[in-house]
Motif scaffolding. Structure first.
Motif, PDB file in Angstrom:
ATOM      1  N   ARG A  13      -9.171 -10.381  41.525  1.00 49.60           N
ATOM      2  CA  ARG A  13      -8.408  -9.125  41.140  1.00 49.60           C
ATOM      3  C   ARG A  13      -9.238  -8.062  41.939  1.00 49.60           C
ATOM      4  O   ARG A  13      -8.441  -7.183  42.133  1.00 49.60           O
ATOM      5  CB  ARG A  13      -8.780  -9.021  39.627  1.00 49.60           C
ATOM      6  CG  ARG A  13      -8.216  -7.949  38.853  1.00 49.60           C
ATOM      7  CD  ARG A  13      -8.095  -8.044  37.302  1.00 49.60           C
ATOM      8  NE  ARG A  13      -9.209  -8.706  36.898  1.00 49.60           N
ATOM      9  CZ  ARG A  13      -9.488  -9.852  36.034  1.00 49.60           C
ATOM     10  NH1 ARG A  13      -8.056 -10.065  35.668  1.00 49.60           N
ATOM     11  NH2 ARG A  13     -10.392 -10.545  35.440  1.00 49.60           N
ATOM     12  N   GLY A  14     -10.588  -8.101  42.032  1.00 51.94           N
ATOM     13  CA  GLY A  14     -11.187  -6.936  42.416  1.00 51.94           C
ATOM     14  C   GLY A  14     -10.721  -6.932  44.011  1.00 51.94           C
ATOM     15  O   GLY A  14     -10.816  -5.474  44.534  1.00 51.94           O
ATOM     16  N   ALA A  18      -9.360  -3.371  45.405  1.00 49.90           N
ATOM     17  CA  ALA A  18      -9.784  -2.694  46.702  1.00 49.90           C
ATOM     18  C   ALA A  18      -8.884  -2.421  47.710  1.00 49.90           C
ATOM     19  O   ALA A  18      -9.028  -1.472  48.385  1.00 49.90           O
ATOM     20  CB  ALA A  18     -11.204  -3.441  47.027  1.00 49.90           C
ATOM     21  N   ALA A  19      -8.415  -3.705  47.996  1.00 48.55           N
ATOM     22  CA  ALA A  19      -7.266  -3.485  49.085  1.00 48.55           C
ATOM     23  C   ALA A  19      -5.988  -2.616  48.875  1.00 48.55           C
ATOM     24  O   ALA A  19      -5.712  -2.039  49.775  1.00 48.55           O
ATOM     25  CB  ALA A  19      -6.733  -5.101  49.422  1.00 48.55           C
ATOM     26  N   MET A  20      -5.758  -2.460  47.789  1.00 46.17           N
ATOM     27  CA  MET A  20      -4.628  -1.808  47.275  1.00 46.17           C
ATOM     28  C   MET A  20      -4.892  -0.116  47.797  1.00 46.17           C
ATOM     29  O   MET A  20      -4.282   0.566  48.190  1.00 46.17           O
ATOM     30  CB  MET A  20      -4.114  -1.750  45.743  1.00 46.17           C
ATOM     31  CG  MET A  20      -3.406  -2.862  45.379  1.00 46.17           C
ATOM     32  SD  MET A  20      -2.575  -2.512  43.727  1.00 46.17           S
ATOM     33  CE  MET A  20      -1.583  -4.025  43.494  1.00 46.17           C
ATOM     34  N   PRO A 285     -19.285  -6.524  44.758  1.00 40.85           N
ATOM     35  CA  PRO A 285     -18.423  -5.234  44.594  1.00 40.85           C
ATOM     36  C   PRO A 285     -17.062  -5.658  44.094  1.00 40.85           C
ATOM     37  O   PRO A 285     -16.485  -4.881  43.375  1.00 40.85           O
ATOM     38  CB  PRO A 285     -18.319  -4.833  46.201  1.00 40.85           C
ATOM     39  CG  PRO A 285     -19.555  -5.274  46.806  1.00 40.85           C
ATOM     40  CD  PRO A 285     -19.922  -6.617  46.124  1.00 40.85           C
ATOM     41  N   PHE A 286     -16.657  -6.639  44.601  1.00 38.27           N
ATOM     42  CA  PHE A 286     -14.978  -7.116  44.210  1.00 38.27           C
ATOM     43  C   PHE A 286     -15.263  -7.663  42.890  1.00 38.27           C
ATOM     44  O   PHE A 286     -14.189  -7.399  41.907  1.00 38.27           O
ATOM     45  CB  PHE A 286     -14.655  -8.323  45.090  1.00 38.27           C
ATOM     46  CG  PHE A 286     -14.812  -7.954  46.413  1.00 38.27           C
ATOM     47  CD1 PHE A 286     -13.756  -6.824  46.972  1.00 38.27           C
ATOM     48  CD2 PHE A 286     -15.512  -8.473  47.531  1.00 38.27           C
ATOM     49  CE1 PHE A 286     -13.827  -6.292  48.193  1.00 38.27           C
ATOM     50  CE2 PHE A 286     -15.488  -8.201  48.525  1.00 38.27           C
ATOM     51  CZ  PHE A 286     -14.643  -6.962  49.219  1.00 38.27           C
ATOM     52  N   SER A 291     -13.705  -6.223  37.089  1.00 40.97           N
ATOM     53  CA  SER A 291     -13.826  -5.892  35.774  1.00 40.97           C
ATOM     54  C   SER A 291     -13.246  -4.739  35.322  1.00 40.97           C
ATOM     55  O   SER A 291     -12.947  -4.715  34.063  1.00 40.97           O
ATOM     56  CB  SER A 291     -15.466  -5.721  35.624  1.00 40.97           C
ATOM     57  OG  SER A 291     -16.050  -4.415  36.181  1.00 40.97           O
ATOM     58  N   ASN A 292     -12.845  -3.777  36.034  1.00 44.52           N
ATOM     59  CA  ASN A 292     -11.982  -2.535  35.314  1.00 44.52           C
ATOM     60  C   ASN A 292     -10.997  -2.138  36.467  1.00 44.52           C
ATOM     61  O   ASN A 292     -10.935  -1.197  36.875  1.00 44.52           O
ATOM     62  CB  ASN A 292     -12.999  -1.411  35.211  1.00 44.52           C
ATOM     63  CG  ASN A 292     -13.620  -1.486  33.843  1.00 44.52           C
ATOM     64  OD1 ASN A 292     -13.013  -1.281  32.958  1.00 44.52           O
ATOM     65  ND2 ASN A 292     -14.985  -1.355  33.882  1.00 44.52           N
ATOM     66  N   ALA A 293      -9.940  -3.144  36.834  1.00 47.99           N
ATOM     67  CA  ALA A 293      -9.066  -2.907  38.001  1.00 47.99           C
ATOM     68  C   ALA A 293      -8.205  -1.899  37.618  1.00 47.99           C
ATOM     69  O   ALA A 293      -8.018  -0.982  38.544  1.00 47.99           O
ATOM     70  CB  ALA A 293      -8.394  -4.325  38.029  1.00 47.99           C
ATOM     71  N   ILE A 294      -7.325  -1.922  36.600  1.00 48.93           N
ATOM     72  CA  ILE A 294      -6.768  -0.790  36.310  1.00 48.93           C
ATOM     73  C   ILE A 294      -7.407   0.604  36.505  1.00 48.93           C
ATOM     74  O   ILE A 294      -6.604   1.447  36.792  1.00 48.93           O
ATOM     75  CB  ILE A 294      -5.847  -1.029  34.946  1.00 48.93           C
ATOM     76  CG1 ILE A 294      -5.153  -2.296  34.979  1.00 48.93           C
ATOM     77  CG2 ILE A 294      -4.761   0.344  34.712  1.00 48.93           C
ATOM     78  CD1 ILE A 294      -3.958  -2.477  36.219  1.00 48.93           C
TER      79      ILE A 294
END
Length: 363
Positions: A13-14, A18-20, A285-286, A291-294
């Motif tokens: 998810r991280g 990060a890529a987005m 870092p990912f 952990s707080n993606a949105i």
């Protein structure tokens, strides 16, 4: 193995978030390395994998929840509806920020699609058996292919897959005219009709989770994931000859192709992080981003808008920083990439603070 906390899922998810942020925020859209751009139309670049990876991950996370029945089902349904609504509203806020010009307000968007996909697959997970979900998934892919490839486009003529004249673009204009992606205005890459096959991307995540997380022998579960993923890629490449892989249209072949790659990619992460228990400073870092993606995604949207409108002298913060990087590196492309990396780092810092304080914002 606890199903409550999977490092591979957090890291996956991280990585995706990060890529987005990285691909959404270059120093200049005129100077972007080709792999960091979407395909111009048909085809698939590494950047085109990011959004389906996230939807696939949403499905995997949903699969961890045990299907509810009776009163528990009513409670979980209420939570699903609320979470979907909140995601959709946050997406609308980001689309409008900071001016909120309602006459040209874009309604579709990344978070809006995530909200709709989550709503559909979470309800299916709790109300339908796996067999029914598979039937629905196949029906959506085949039905979308039939609509896009065989049904004439009203007011235009023969079915086609061109940007402005395909059936999905026509359908979206019926309901969203004046409120679509500002770079096209006549079609939207997150339009409503193309969200139907995107639901299947989420379902593939649920199916993968059911195969992998429920398996007593994790190695056998992984084997099934790798086999299924590569079978889907093979089917997608064959289908591509008649219904091209296309992210903007979210074609059925695109669903299978990106879903298959996601299975292989996640399978590797699961093997490394949750079976082999591999730990590295590179993954931390990912894990933080995951952990707080949105929250990280919303923060990036707000900061990007502010950097574009707040001036330092005669130029915006964005322009001043990019010009400074160009002067340092002497290469526009590398300066644009460096800006994107720096922007990701800037978004990371407040998310790291939240992580250290064990604050996890759930939408």
């Amino acid at each position: 193995m606890s199903k409550d906390r999977l490092l591979s899922l957090d890291v996956f998810r991280g990585l995706t978030i990060a890529a987005m942020i990285l691909v959404n925020d270059p120093g200049s859209w005129s100077y972007v390395y080709r792999p960091l751009l979407h395909a111009k139309w048909h085809g698939c670049t590494p950047t085109d994998l990011i959004f389906p990876f996230f939807l696939y991950m949403v499905g995997m996370a949903v699969s961890l929840g045990k299907p509810k029945t009776g009163h528990d089902r009513k409670l979980i349904t209420s939570k699903i509806l609320k979470r979907s609504l909140y995601l959709f509203l946050i997406g609308l806020f980001l689309n409008g920020f900071p001016y909120f010009e309602l006459s040209t307000f874009r309604i579709p968007g990344v978070l809006q699609r995530i909200a709709l996909v989550f709503l559909a697959i979470a309800l299916m997970h709790h109300y339908f058996k796996t067999r029914v979900q598979i039937i629905i998934g196949i029906s959506l892919l085949v039905g979308y292919w039939i609509i896009m490839s065989f049904i004439p486009v009203p007011g235009i003529g023969e079915p086609n897959l061109e940007p402005e004249t395909n059936f999905a673009a026509w359908f979206d204009r019926l309901f969203l005219s004046g409120h679509m992606w500002r770079l096209s205005e006549t079609w939207d890459p997150e339009g409503f009709l193309s969200t139907l096959p995107a639901v299947v991307t989420g379902l593939l995540g649920i199916f993968s989770g059911k195969i992998l997380f429920a398996a007593e022998n994790k190695a056998q579960g992984l084997g099934k994931i790798f086999v299924l993923g590569n079978v889907l890629i093979g089917i997608a490449l064959a289908w591509d000859m008649t219904f091209p892989i296309n992210k903007s249209l979210w074609t059925s072949s695109f669903v299978l192709y990106t879903g298959g790659i996601a299975m292989n990619f996640y399978g590797i992460l699961f093997w490394l992080l949750d079976i082999q228990k591999y730990r590295s400073k590179l993954t931390f870092p990912f894990e933080v981003f995951g952990s707080n993606a949105i929250t990280a995604y919303a923060l990036s949207g707000v900061l990007a808008s502010l950097f574009g409108i707040i001036s330092l002298g005669d130029y915006s913060i964005h322009q001043v920083l990019f010009d400074g990087l160009v002067n340092i590196f002497g290469d526009n492309y590398f300066a644009s990439f460096a800006y994107a990396v720096g922007f990701v780092t800037l978004c990371y810092l407040p998310i790291l603070i939240l992580y250290r304080k064990k604050i996890f914002i759930k939408v």
